[in-house]
Design a protein around this motif. Structure first.
Motif, mmCIF file in Angstrom:
data_model
loop_
_atom_site.group_PDB
_atom_site.id
_atom_site.type_symbol
_atom_site.label_atom_id
_atom_site.label_comp_id
_atom_site.label_asym_id
_atom_site.label_seq_id
_atom_site.Cartn_x
_atom_site.Cartn_y
_atom_site.Cartn_z
ATOM 1 N N ARG A 94 -48.379 2.867 -27.581
ATOM 2 C CA ARG A 94 -47.775 4.046 -27.712
ATOM 3 C C ARG A 94 -46.344 3.389 -28.301
ATOM 4 O O ARG A 94 -46.237 2.296 -28.182
ATOM 5 N N THR A 95 -45.490 4.184 -28.702
ATOM 6 C CA THR A 95 -44.016 3.724 -29.143
ATOM 7 C C THR A 95 -43.352 3.060 -27.797
ATOM 8 O O THR A 95 -42.868 4.090 -26.849
ATOM 9 N N PHE A 96 -43.256 2.034 -27.816
ATOM 10 C CA PHE A 96 -42.628 1.251 -26.676
ATOM 11 C C PHE A 96 -41.273 1.748 -26.288
ATOM 12 O O PHE A 96 -40.985 1.988 -25.122
ATOM 13 N N SER A 97 -40.316 2.204 -27.231
ATOM 14 C CA SER A 97 -39.089 2.687 -26.928
ATOM 15 C C SER A 97 -39.043 4.079 -26.166
ATOM 16 O O SER A 97 -37.972 4.595 -25.837
ATOM 17 N N THR A 98 -40.232 4.742 -26.098
ATOM 18 C CA THR A 98 -40.262 6.007 -25.769
ATOM 19 C C THR A 98 -40.519 6.130 -24.008
ATOM 20 O O THR A 98 -40.568 7.097 -23.549
ATOM 21 N N TYR A 99 -40.728 5.043 -23.376
ATOM 22 C CA TYR A 99 -40.957 5.146 -22.158
ATOM 23 C C TYR A 99 -40.120 4.189 -21.288
ATOM 24 O O TYR A 99 -39.643 3.188 -21.989
ATOM 25 N N ALA A 100 -40.095 4.255 -19.980
ATOM 26 C CA ALA A 100 -39.050 3.402 -19.520
ATOM 27 C C ALA A 100 -39.976 2.439 -18.558
ATOM 28 O O ALA A 100 -41.255 2.810 -17.991
ATOM 29 N N MET A 101 -39.366 1.167 -18.342
ATOM 30 C CA MET A 101 -40.263 0.049 -17.791
ATOM 31 C C MET A 101 -39.612 -0.373 -16.285
ATOM 32 O O MET A 101 -38.459 -0.134 -16.091
ATOM 33 N N GLY A 102 -40.673 -0.861 -15.538
ATOM 34 C CA GLY A 102 -40.228 -1.460 -14.387
ATOM 35 C C GLY A 102 -40.994 -2.574 -14.036
ATOM 36 O O GLY A 102 -42.131 -2.714 -14.507
ATOM 37 N N TRP A 103 -40.461 -3.475 -12.941
ATOM 38 C CA TRP A 103 -41.419 -4.361 -12.353
ATOM 39 C C TRP A 103 -41.572 -4.080 -10.865
ATOM 40 O O TRP A 103 -40.341 -3.784 -10.087
ATOM 41 N N PHE A 104 -42.578 -4.256 -10.285
ATOM 42 C CA PHE A 104 -42.762 -4.233 -8.800
ATOM 43 C C PHE A 104 -43.361 -5.349 -8.418
ATOM 44 O O PHE A 104 -43.951 -6.327 -9.312
ATOM 45 N N ARG A 105 -43.634 -5.737 -7.251
ATOM 46 C CA ARG A 105 -44.311 -6.906 -6.576
ATOM 47 C C ARG A 105 -45.101 -6.601 -5.440
ATOM 48 O O ARG A 105 -44.698 -5.364 -4.678
ATOM 49 N N GLN A 106 -46.148 -7.234 -5.032
ATOM 50 C CA GLN A 106 -46.963 -7.013 -3.779
ATOM 51 C C GLN A 106 -47.344 -8.251 -3.119
ATOM 52 O O GLN A 106 -48.038 -9.092 -3.976
ATOM 53 N N ALA A 107 -46.899 -8.620 -1.962
ATOM 54 C CA ALA A 107 -47.102 -9.884 -1.239
ATOM 55 C C ALA A 107 -48.483 -9.378 -0.597
ATOM 56 O O ALA A 107 -48.718 -8.346 -0.216
ATOM 57 N N PRO A 108 -49.066 -10.498 -0.159
ATOM 58 C CA PRO A 108 -50.505 -10.296 1.074
ATOM 59 C C PRO A 108 -50.041 -9.520 2.058
ATOM 60 O O PRO A 108 -49.062 -9.839 2.740
ATOM 61 N N ALA B 260 -35.927 -2.025 -12.687
ATOM 62 C CA ALA B 260 -36.341 -0.993 -13.737
ATOM 63 C C ALA B 260 -35.006 -0.696 -14.608
ATOM 64 O O ALA B 260 -34.074 -0.811 -14.199
ATOM 65 N N PHE B 261 -35.576 -0.037 -15.616
ATOM 66 C CA PHE B 261 -34.798 0.741 -16.469
ATOM 67 C C PHE B 261 -34.613 2.064 -16.005
ATOM 68 O O PHE B 261 -35.518 2.685 -15.638
ATOM 69 N N SER B 262 -33.478 2.660 -16.293
ATOM 70 C CA SER B 262 -33.147 4.039 -16.247
ATOM 71 C C SER B 262 -33.877 4.896 -17.389
ATOM 72 O O SER B 262 -34.134 4.206 -18.383
ATOM 73 N N TRP B 263 -34.269 6.211 -17.084
ATOM 74 C CA TRP B 263 -34.796 6.835 -18.200
ATOM 75 C C TRP B 263 -33.631 6.900 -19.292
ATOM 76 O O TRP B 263 -32.645 7.273 -19.112
#
Length: 124
Positions: free
Chosen positions: A27-41, A50-53
């Motif tokens: 999809r058009t990348f610029s149209t959605y907001a991106m974030g990073w998450f993590r999960q430890a064992p 993350a970026f704001s909307w």
């Protein structure tokens, strides 16, 4: 549909740095907001950055502030997470995610698409 592929994880000593990258397609990348998450064992998935909307602001978990930086390149359809001064407690699988509506930036349930994750291991 949005496809996300992370890269850049690995093993690093405490105090070191890593740069994670996430390539988006579909999809058009610029149209959605991106974030990073993590999960430890043994732990729940947690918000990292993350970026704001609209992409005007960057937002960080307290654990990431001052050490991690999220950035994006709309021309290359990528979002990156620069991680400095890494600690053993940063060890986790890191995921990038795409949010298609404003939602709540730190709530993983508001993200519709996820990458497969990349392992980050920080040794003491």
């Amino acid at each position: 549909q949005v496809q996300l592929v992370e890269s850049g994880g690995g093993l690093v000593q405490a105090g070191g740095s890593l740069r994670l990258s996430c390539l988006a397609s579909g999809r058009t990348f610029s149209t959605y907001a991106m974030g990073w998450f993590r999960q430890a064992p043994g732990k729940e998935r947690e918000f990292v950055a993350a970026f704001s909307w609209g992409g005007y602001n960057t937002l960080y978990a307290d654990s990431a502030k001052g050490r991690f930086t999220i950035s994006r390149d709309n021309a290359k359809n990528t979002v990156a997470l620069q991680m400095n001064s890494l600690k053993p407690e940063d060890t986790a699988v890191y995921y990038c995610a795409a949010r298609l509506e404003s939602g709540t930036y730190y709530n993983s349930e508001d993200y519709a698409y996820w990458g497969q994750g990349t392992q980050v291991t920080v040794s003491s």
